[in-house]
Design an enzyme around this catalytic site. Structure first.
Site, PDB file in Angstrom:
ATOM      1  N   ASP A   1       7.710  34.792 -51.790  1.00 55.81           N
ATOM      2  CA  ASP A   1       7.939  36.238 -51.793  1.00 55.81           C
ATOM      3  C   ASP A   1       8.913  36.633 -52.895  1.00 55.81           C
ATOM      4  OD1 ASP A   1       9.978  34.836 -50.346  1.00 55.81           O
ATOM      5  OD2 ASP A   1      10.756  36.752 -49.636  1.00 55.81           O
ATOM      6  N   GLU A   2       8.899  37.913 -53.218  1.00 58.09           N
ATOM      7  CA  GLU A   2       9.874  38.521 -54.114  1.00 58.09           C
ATOM      8  C   GLU A   2      10.097  37.713 -55.395  1.00 58.09           C
ATOM      9  OE1 GLU A   2      12.492  41.098 -50.928  1.00 58.09           O
ATOM     10  OE2 GLU A   2      13.240  39.104 -51.456  1.00 58.09           O
TER      11      GLU A   2
END
Length: 493
Positions: A156-157
């Site tokens: 993620d991210e």
């Protein structure tokens, strides 16, 4: 609704990259959350995992600074897993494989794997050594956890993807641009797991997939490789997921998870969770599933996330013991659909909170015994929040700004009448903060390791204590000097 909540997994996310508790805490915590309805643990080890061999430095020292989470010993880590098994809690390890890699990329031997040389957050997917590192981490994680059904590979991210020259060229030449960088890497990681551990199911966070075209996801067959965990932490009135997302995901994925939050999602330096917000987040998720559940082929369950830091270098947010009332409220909301006032009062009573707790806190606090692990830490940190509010109100007050600001102190230009009013409040508050720090000493030592306690004292208590002592000293000095004007002359214009 019963099918969604009762027949699916309810994972409690434990983020060990901040304030990792001693195993003795989990000995109480795991049976407690099991009794409230948890079915498993999403365990994010980060640098607390006892990596060995070539990965040994992950839990060690970096640039002469101690790691944010000193590693558990092999015996301690095994004890944590055994405690979970004893409570019939499924364990799913979460190992980051792309972004949030500060705990690895801060070390000199892996610095060359950064996408951006100065930023330790994301790995370069074009570097020939990146997959080797990921495979080594996965091998050790899987070998350490027996009877695994799932593994979570994070992903993620990814803030800085496609920035290095090699990745930039790949973006320009690829049919799907930056999306290809992400999907190529995730697919390679997933294929490695499937080839070596064919029974293991793979979970990833979904945020990097949300804005990708349906055709892109289908062309990569990503739905046959991973199961997305759709995370969203907003309260009901600001919940932003909707039909287009579920339409797309239903055409791609056979299995879907969701993720809420019981702590670590409202402020990067929050101390006590905002229970109303987190309960509302779970209500929002229930409404989301009620509205769009028909578009989900197979709903695996929910992970109630509890972040300890916003990233590896961030300071601590809510400690796990401080978040247990919020966690209980969230589980109850999930299983009941909502919490009315009667249910909230019953929960509060079960946790040991007395009537009038907030109104008469300081008087009752030493005698309160809360009915959950680490209850004294909750009380101590709640007390600290109250004292910090008083501190901020005093130092930002008109009286301090008008009659005891730094220019006036430096020039001995102060009024004894005002100091005589200010000093008692400063002295009283200083004594209370020191008493608060002392109250927390034993509970913190029983629950956390020294590096966590040092961080709590250094970021929360020490700045306030030092400032109050300085103000106290300034008050005494000014009173002793007779408050005569010395040094600079007043300029009259």
């Amino acid at each position: 609704m019963d099918t969604v909540t009762l027949a699916s997994h309810r994972l409690i996310h434990i983020d060990l990259k901040g304030a990792p508790p001693r195993p003795s805490f989990f000995e109480k915590f795991f049976p407690f959350i099991k009794s409230y309805g948890a079915t498993g643990i999403l365990l994010e080890w980060e640098d607390t995992f006892p990596y060995t061999k070539e990965l040994l430095p992950i839990g060690g020292l970096s640039n002469s600074a101690q790691a944010t989470g000193a590693p558990y010993s092999i015996e301690e880590a095994k004890q944590i897993l055994d405690l979970a098994v004893d409570c019939d809690l499924m364990v799913i390890p979460l190992v980051q494989t792309f972004g949030h890699m500060e705990f690895v990329l801060k070390h000199d031997q892996w610095r060359n794997l950064r996408e951006v040389e100065n930023y330790p957050s994301s790995m370069c997917p074009s570097n020939s050594e990146t997959l080797g590192l990921v495979r080594s981490m996965i091998k050790q994680i899987v070998a350490f956890h027996s009877s695994l059904q799932y593994i979570h590979i994070g992903a993620d991210e990814i803030w800085h993807m496609g920035w290095c020259p090699t990745c930039a060229k790949r973006v320009q030449s690829s049919k799907y641009g930056r999306d290809s960088l992400y999907l190529d890497h995730v697919a390679e990681v997933a294929q490695f797991i499937k080839e070596n551990y064919p029974t293991l199911k793979i979970i990833i966070w979904d945020d990097m997939l949300r804005n990708m075209d349906l055709k892109t996801l289908q062309d990569y067959n990503i739905g046959y490789l991973v199961e997305p965990m759709v995370w969203h932490y907003n309260a009901l009135e600001d919940f932003k997921l909707g039909s287009p997302l579920w339409d797309k995901y239903s055409d791609v994925f056979r299995y879907i998870w969701c993720a809420s939050a019981f702590k670590g999602a409202t402020s990067s330096c929050q101390i006590i969770p905002i229970v109303k917000h987190h309960s509302s987040n779970h209500e929002a998720w229930l409404k989301q599933l009620e509205s769009y559940g028909n578009k989900i082929l197979n709903f695996r369950g929910i992970a109630l996330t509890g972040w300890s830091r916003y990233d590896h270098y961030a300071t601590l947010c809510e400690l796990l013991p401080c978040s247990i009332p919020s966690l209980c409220s969230c589980i109850k909301t999930w299983l009941s659909g909502s919490l009315n006032q009667e249910m909230q009062l019953s929960l509060s009573e079960n946790l040991g909170f007395p009537d009038g707790y907030q109104a008469d806190f300081l008087k009752k606090m030493p005698h309160i015994q809360l009915n959950f692990p680490g209850g004294n830490i909750y009380l101590g940190m709640d007390w600290f929040c109250s004292l910090r509010t008083r501190y901020r109100n005093i130092i930002n007050s008109d009286q301090m700004q008008t009659w005891f600001n730094q220019w006036q102190i430096s020039n001995n230009y102060t009024n004894p009448m005002q100091i005589d009013t200010i000093a008692p409040f400063i002295n009283e508050l200083l004594l209370e903060v020191l008493a608060n720090e002392n109250y927390l000493k034993a509970p913190l030592e029983n629950t956390f390791y020294p590096h966590t306690i040092e961080e709590i004292q250094g970021t929360l208590f020490a700045p306030i204590i030092q400032h109050l002592r300085q103000i106290k000293s300034d008050c005494e000095t000014q009173l002793a000097s007779g408050c005569r004007v010395r040094g600079k002359k007043r300029m009259i214009t």
